[in-house]
Write an enzyme that holds these catalytic residues in place. Sequence first.
Site, PDB file in Angstrom:
ATOM      1  N   LYS A 114       0.803  -1.222   0.000  1.00 54.04           N
ATOM      2  CA  LYS A 114       0.000   0.000   0.000  1.00 54.04           C
ATOM      3  C   LYS A 114       0.837   1.273   0.000  1.00 54.04           C
ATOM      4  O   LYS A 114       0.362   2.326  -0.383  1.00 54.04           O
ATOM      5  CB  LYS A 114      -0.939   0.020   1.219  1.00 54.04           C
ATOM      6  CG  LYS A 114      -2.094  -0.960   1.085  1.00 54.04           C
ATOM      7  CD  LYS A 114      -3.151  -0.697   2.140  1.00 54.04           C
ATOM      8  CE  LYS A 114      -4.325  -1.659   1.966  1.00 54.04           C
ATOM      9  NZ  LYS A 114      -5.312  -1.512   3.033  1.00 54.04           N
ATOM     10  N   LYS A 197      -8.873  -9.416  -8.410  1.00 54.58           N
ATOM     11  CA  LYS A 197      -9.872  -9.462  -7.335  1.00 54.58           C
ATOM     12  C   LYS A 197     -10.803  -8.258  -7.455  1.00 54.58           C
ATOM     13  O   LYS A 197     -10.349  -7.150  -7.715  1.00 54.58           O
ATOM     14  CB  LYS A 197      -9.110  -9.399  -6.003  1.00 54.58           C
ATOM     15  CG  LYS A 197      -9.897  -9.818  -4.797  1.00 54.58           C
ATOM     16  CD  LYS A 197      -9.077  -9.581  -3.541  1.00 54.58           C
ATOM     17  CE  LYS A 197      -9.230  -8.127  -3.083  1.00 54.58           C
ATOM     18  NZ  LYS A 197      -9.342  -7.937  -1.638  1.00 54.58           N
ATOM     19  N   LYS A 200     -12.815  -2.202  -4.220  1.00 53.63           N
ATOM     20  CA  LYS A 200     -13.363  -0.849  -4.294  1.00 53.63           C
ATOM     21  C   LYS A 200     -12.409   0.089  -5.014  1.00 53.63           C
ATOM     22  O   LYS A 200     -12.820   1.148  -5.473  1.00 53.63           O
ATOM     23  CB  LYS A 200     -13.710  -0.318  -2.908  1.00 53.63           C
ATOM     24  CG  LYS A 200     -12.553  -0.236  -1.955  1.00 53.63           C
ATOM     25  CD  LYS A 200     -12.990   0.394  -0.655  1.00 53.63           C
ATOM     26  CE  LYS A 200     -12.007   0.141   0.466  1.00 53.63           C
ATOM     27  NZ  LYS A 200     -12.177  -1.162   1.089  1.00 53.63           N
TER      28      LYS A 200
HETATM   29  P1  ADP Z   1     -11.448  -3.979  -0.889  1.00 53.71           P
HETATM   30  O1  ADP Z   1     -10.523  -5.079  -1.367  1.00 53.71           O
HETATM   31  O2  ADP Z   1     -12.554  -3.717  -1.822  1.00 53.71           O
HETATM   32  O3  ADP Z   1     -10.672  -2.754  -0.479  1.00 53.71           O
HETATM   33  P2  ADP Z   1     -11.530  -4.604   1.890  1.00 53.71           P
HETATM   34  O4  ADP Z   1     -10.082  -4.839   1.829  1.00 53.71           O
HETATM   35  O5  ADP Z   1     -12.048  -3.440   2.665  1.00 53.71           O
HETATM   36  O6  ADP Z   1     -12.132  -4.554   0.417  1.00 53.71           O
HETATM   37  O7  ADP Z   1     -12.190  -5.943   2.398  1.00 53.71           O
HETATM   38  C1  ADP Z   1     -13.202  -6.056   3.348  1.00 53.71           C
HETATM   39  C2  ADP Z   1     -13.550  -7.513   3.466  1.00 53.71           C
HETATM   40  O8  ADP Z   1     -14.073  -8.014   2.238  1.00 53.71           O
HETATM   41  C3  ADP Z   1     -12.347  -8.401   3.781  1.00 53.71           C
HETATM   42  O9  ADP Z   1     -12.735  -9.391   4.707  1.00 53.71           O
HETATM   43  C4  ADP Z   1     -11.977  -9.019   2.459  1.00 53.71           C
HETATM   44  O10 ADP Z   1     -11.358 -10.274   2.607  1.00 53.71           O
HETATM   45  C5  ADP Z   1     -13.331  -9.128   1.770  1.00 53.71           C
HETATM   46  N1  ADP Z   1     -13.167  -8.998   0.318  1.00 53.71           N
HETATM   47  C6  ADP Z   1     -12.782  -7.876  -0.335  1.00 53.71           C
HETATM   48  N2  ADP Z   1     -12.746  -8.072  -1.659  1.00 53.71           N
HETATM   49  C7  ADP Z   1     -13.118  -9.363  -1.868  1.00 53.71           C
HETATM   50  C8  ADP Z   1     -13.285 -10.182  -3.030  1.00 53.71           C
HETATM   51  N3  ADP Z   1     -13.065  -9.707  -4.250  1.00 53.71           N
HETATM   52  N4  ADP Z   1     -13.697 -11.459  -2.864  1.00 53.71           N
HETATM   53  C9  ADP Z   1     -13.938 -11.957  -1.632  1.00 53.71           C
HETATM   54  N5  ADP Z   1     -13.793 -11.241  -0.493  1.00 53.71           N
HETATM   55  C10 ADP Z   1     -13.396  -9.964  -0.598  1.00 53.71           C
HETATM   56 NA    NA Z   2      -8.380  -4.748   0.247  1.00 55.95          NA
END
Ligand code: ADP
Ligand code: NA
Length: 328
Positions: A114, A197, A200
């Site tokens: 990051k 993946k 957001k």
């Molecule tokens: P992002 O990757 O969109 O920034 P976060 O890191 O805030 O999302 O993730 C919040 C939760 O959602 C975590 O527990 C993460 O493992 C799950 N998560 C995020 N993206 C995915 C995905 N594409 N598939 C499955 N789980 C996900």
């Molecule tokens: Na993330």
Amino acid sequence: SRRPRVLSGIQPTADSFHVGNYLGALRQWVDLQATHETFYSIVDLHAITVEHEPKLLRQRTRVAAAQLLALGIDPERSTLFVQSQVPAHTQLSWVMECLTGFGEAGRMTQFKDKSGKGGADHTSVGLFTYPILQAADILAYQADAVPVGEDQRQHLELTRNLAQRFNSRFGKTLRVPEPYILKATAKIYDLSEPRAKMSKSSPGGSLDLLADVKASVKKIKSAVTDTEREIRYDEENKPGVSNLLSLLSVFTGTSIPDLEVSYQGKGYGDLKGDLAQVWAEFVTPLQAAVAGYLADPAELDRILSAGAARATAVASKTVADVYQKVGF
Ligand code: ADP
Ligand code: NA
């Protein structure tokens, strides 16, 4: 004997949760309420480790709460709270920082990922110590288990090490949490770039709970697939089709092999059309429920204040114990 306790958090850093957040985490938060004592936190302290807009953060925190409630987090059964409303997190975090080696913190790979972009002067110390605050989030509640995806394993390992280190230095005080590995609820991939993946940070290919339903239907219908015609689960060679099958499978409860059979002789358009319909049926009432919570700010405040009070009652005990042990 009490139910095993879980603590989990989610950042209020987007206007909406996406289907990956839901299937990878939030759906399981809802299910865990039946078997565990559940503490769920909207981790706004973590959200300011990168540049942010105050008004937007406040708004997103409320929308996050409304989404969690609409998805089925029951404030009677779960302690649902906003992290910044519970002082114990930062109070405990300082002690944990003082137990963490500089090199140890530097080995956290998520920080390396990051922080790469902006250079050292655009990377906050908060982003560096983020996993330590996360450890405090968990340890403050004496959690038995922490639902984690693959990307969070290293942070949980740090949390366990810090708990063990504290206990061996100052006497048994903190529960050492176990990972609660989330079921293979399929990692969800980006609709327009199905080898990445869903995230957001690339909203173009994400399916957002609060997005306009027609726009989402359009996104599903234009999801990237491949040049074959066969509807078959094959992550390696057919990531787009496989992702659509995974999604349809979880939302309908039909196994992927059964879906493959039912789509024999049909085309990608049929698969996408069915998923679009299932998605619309899922999000339409959900969006109405979210709107309902947001239309009553006093009630939302009441729920979050009650959650913060319950969280504080538990977490401040841990802080008092820790502070006493370290000599305060
Ligand atoms: P992002 O990757 O969109 O920034 P976060 O890191 O805030 O999302 O993730 C919040 C939760 O959602 C975590 O527990 C993460 O493992 C799950 N998560 C995020 N993206 C995915 C995905 N594409 N598939 C499955 N789980 C996900
Ligand atoms: Na993330």
